[in-house]
Design an enzyme around this catalytic site. Structure first.
Site, PDB file in Angstrom:
ATOM      1  N   GLU A 232      -0.138   9.362   0.983  1.00 40.55           N
ATOM      2  CA  GLU A 232      -1.367   8.427   0.426  1.00 40.55           C
ATOM      3  C   GLU A 232      -2.441   8.761   1.193  1.00 40.55           C
ATOM      4  O   GLU A 232      -2.434   8.885   2.577  1.00 40.55           O
ATOM      5  CB  GLU A 232      -0.780   7.046   0.839  1.00 40.55           C
ATOM      6  CG  GLU A 232      -1.965   5.998   0.409  1.00 40.55           C
ATOM      7  CD  GLU A 232      -1.391   4.618   0.737  1.00 40.55           C
ATOM      8  OE1 GLU A 232      -0.072   4.199   0.806  1.00 40.55           O
ATOM      9  OE2 GLU A 232      -2.305   3.535   0.740  1.00 40.55           O
ATOM     10  N   ASP A 234      -5.813   7.332   1.681  1.00 42.71           N
ATOM     11  CA  ASP A 234      -7.066   6.205   1.422  1.00 42.71           C
ATOM     12  C   ASP A 234      -8.281   6.352   1.749  1.00 42.71           C
ATOM     13  O   ASP A 234      -8.748   6.543   2.866  1.00 42.71           O
ATOM     14  CB  ASP A 234      -6.563   4.824   2.240  1.00 42.71           C
ATOM     15  CG  ASP A 234      -5.137   4.440   2.037  1.00 42.71           C
ATOM     16  OD1 ASP A 234      -4.645   4.281   0.765  1.00 42.71           O
ATOM     17  OD2 ASP A 234      -4.366   3.941   3.117  1.00 42.71           O
ATOM     18  N   GLU A 237     -10.477   1.565   1.703  1.00 40.37           N
ATOM     19  CA  GLU A 237      -9.942   0.324   1.706  1.00 40.37           C
ATOM     20  C   GLU A 237     -10.933  -0.366   2.334  1.00 40.37           C
ATOM     21  O   GLU A 237     -11.739  -0.233   3.618  1.00 40.37           O
ATOM     22  CB  GLU A 237      -8.741   0.453   2.814  1.00 40.37           C
ATOM     23  CG  GLU A 237      -7.641   1.122   1.919  1.00 40.37           C
ATOM     24  CD  GLU A 237      -6.342   0.725   2.348  1.00 40.37           C
ATOM     25  OE1 GLU A 237      -5.715   0.013   2.000  1.00 40.37           O
ATOM     26  OE2 GLU A 237      -5.781   1.273   3.501  1.00 40.37           O
ATOM     27  N   HIS A 248      -2.123   9.133   5.144  1.00 39.55           N
ATOM     28  CA  HIS A 248      -0.790   8.756   5.596  1.00 39.55           C
ATOM     29  C   HIS A 248       0.139   9.889   5.015  1.00 39.55           C
ATOM     30  O   HIS A 248       0.681   9.649   3.822  1.00 39.55           O
ATOM     31  CB  HIS A 248      -0.400   7.286   4.663  1.00 39.55           C
ATOM     32  CG  HIS A 248      -1.276   6.126   5.143  1.00 39.55           C
ATOM     33  ND1 HIS A 248      -0.710   5.181   6.021  1.00 39.55           N
ATOM     34  CD2 HIS A 248      -2.156   5.617   4.680  1.00 39.55           C
ATOM     35  CE1 HIS A 248      -1.405   4.270   6.052  1.00 39.55           C
ATOM     36  NE2 HIS A 248      -2.642   4.479   5.237  1.00 39.55           N
TER      37      HIS A 248
END
Ligand code: NAG
Ligand code: NAG
Length: 460
Positions: A232, A234, A237, A248
């Site tokens: 992942e 991001d 956020e 991640h």
């Protein structure tokens, strides 16, 4: 994301169609265009559309109206096990605006937080960008490229998270790999992320009905035996108080169903290091300007003024599958602003590199699972295989989003480096509070551009 994504509501009356396709509501994806840019900034418009994740959809007996899943429980007569459930149940089309509060207009997507429909109250949503064909997700390889969008987070208070990110889902949502998945990407199947979430109702063409346990504090969610893991990235956020960007990596490749320790969780509180023994790096290596020491950079009236719209530029420096650095710029009021520099002792720079992550984990005393799960190399490899764009809005039933916008963990001195992440109170962000007090909250993502480094914005 730090914690598992919150789920949406299904109606009381709602019948859900499992992995078959339901026909009560025609599925019409809201259209949303984006731009592909090259070289010195010549951009061409691409037609795309949005689909909502299968978790949010009505799941009912195939050809009937009886719910397979209601509130936070499966009907165990229809769904005695995951495979039988997938045979018996269908996922239906979505009424995007009136049920889910999702509207798209040319190049903008608006996600509303609480939407009261005729049969249900919906909380938040998770959507994916589709390719122009409408039956596959748009795939992106971000290595050596730049991803840019405009964010309007002015109506996102403490406890909410408007998230724009990439995950290594299959382009067809698992349709070709799992023969019992008849719905596929068109119906938003195949989600995975680095938290290996257990609240996913359909994984690998089966219902996640085995050992399903309804959430204690979320009337729309529960967790099953299986999780769904994948790498992942991001990009964003955020709410109007804090923001973070966070890679991640995972040691696994592509969407991977997990159970037990592979999911990295410890349901019985017997294995304290479980979080770091799963397939994925749940913590990630985050850059949150506030957490990195600059408390007046991002927020209402600050350098990046979240009371109005601004542009978020993220550059993925590298080539092939070799990702070496993730850089961030903002553009607001015609001015380009570089990301804030770390002022944390022992950590330098304003971008994410493996060296930044090593220094940050040491300075904050955090376990470096970013490194052990593959570091930037691991994320670069996932990007080179292709990732799907997710745009969502959620609240956090496990830790109230404190990891993003407050002091977290709450039992540690807030002045210890790495603990404070934003100005929200440690008592803020409870779903019961935000769902009533901030029901009308919303996020707008618009003007998505993707292309060569420096091609999607004009520096000034
Ligand atoms: C579960 O499904 C069975 C079979 O369709 C149905 O008779 C029953 O009413 C359902 N239970 C609930 C609680 O909806
Ligand atoms: C992008 O622009 C920055 C700032 O002008 C410059 O330092 C950098 O070399 C450029 N990168 C590429 C790949 O053109």
């Amino acid at each position: 994301m730090y914690s598992a994504a919150a789920l949406a509501t299904l109606s009381l009356f709602a019948a859900v169609r499992g992995q078959q396709v339901g026909t009560s509501q025609t599925e019409t994806h809201p259209k949303m265009s984006w731009k592909q840019c090259t070289g010195s900034g010549s951009c061409t418009s691409q037609s795309g559309s949005i689909t909502i994740d299968s978790n949010w959809r009505w799941t009912h007996v195939t050809g009937g109206y009886t719910n397979c899943y209601t509130g936070n429980t499966w009907n165990t007569t229809i769904c005695p096990d995951g495979a039988t459930c997938a045979k018996n149940c269908a996922i239906d089309g979505a009424d995007y605006s009136s049920t889910y509060g999702i509207t798209a207009g040319s190049d903008a997507l608006t996600l509303k937080f609480v939407t009261k429909g005729s049969y249900s109250t919906n909380i938040g949503s998770r959507t994916y960008l589709m390719a122009s064909s409408g039956d596959k997700y748009q795939m992106f390889n971000l290595v050596g490229k730049e991803f840019t969008f405009d964010a309007d987070v002015s109506q996102l208070p403490c406890g909410l998270n408007g998230a724009l990110y990439f995950v290594e889902m299959s382009a067809d949502g698992g349709l070709s790999k799992f023969s019992t998945n008849k719905a596929g990407a068109k119906y938003g199947t195949g989600y995975c992320d680095a938290q290996c979430p257990h609240d996913i109702k359909w994984i690998n063409g089966e219902a996640n009905a085995d050992s399903w346990s309804p959430s204690q504090n979320d009337q729309n969610a529960g967790s099953g035996k299986y999780g769904s893991c994948c790498a992942e990235m991001d990009i964003w956020e955020a709410n109007s108080v804090s923001t973070a960007y966070t890679p991640h990596p995972c040691s696994s490749t592509g969407q991977t169903r997990c159970s037990g320790l592979d999911c990295g969780d410890d349901p019985d509180n017997t294995h304290p290091t479980a979080r770091y023994e799963g397939l994925c790096d749940k913590d990630g290596c985050d850059f949150n300007s506030y957490r990195m020491g600059v408390t007046n950079f991002y927020g209402k009236g600050m350098t990046i003024d979240t009371s109005s719209k601004f542009t978020v530029v993220t550059q993925f420096i590298g080539s092939g599958s070799g990702l070496t650095e993730i850089k961030r710029f903002y553009v607001q009021g015609g001015k380009t602003v570089a990301n804030s520099q770390s002022t944390v002792s022992g950590v330098t720079g304003n971008s994410i590199t493996d060296a930044f992550c090593d220094a940050q984990k040491t300075a904050f005393g955090d376990t470096n699972s970013f490194k052990t799960k593959g570091g930037l190399g691991g994320i670069g490899a996932a990007m080179a295989r292709g990732m799907v764009l997710v745009m969502s809005l959620w609240d956090d039933h496990s830790v109230n989003m404190l990891w993003l916008d407050s002091a977290y963990p709450t039992d540690v001195d807030a002045t210890k480096p790495g603990v404070s992440r934003g100005t929200c109170a440690t008592g803020s962000g409870k779903p019961t509070d935000v769902e009533s007090a901030s029901a009308s909250a919303q996020v707008i993502y618009s003007n998505i551009r993707f292309g060569d480094i420096n091609s999607t914005f004009t520096a000034s």
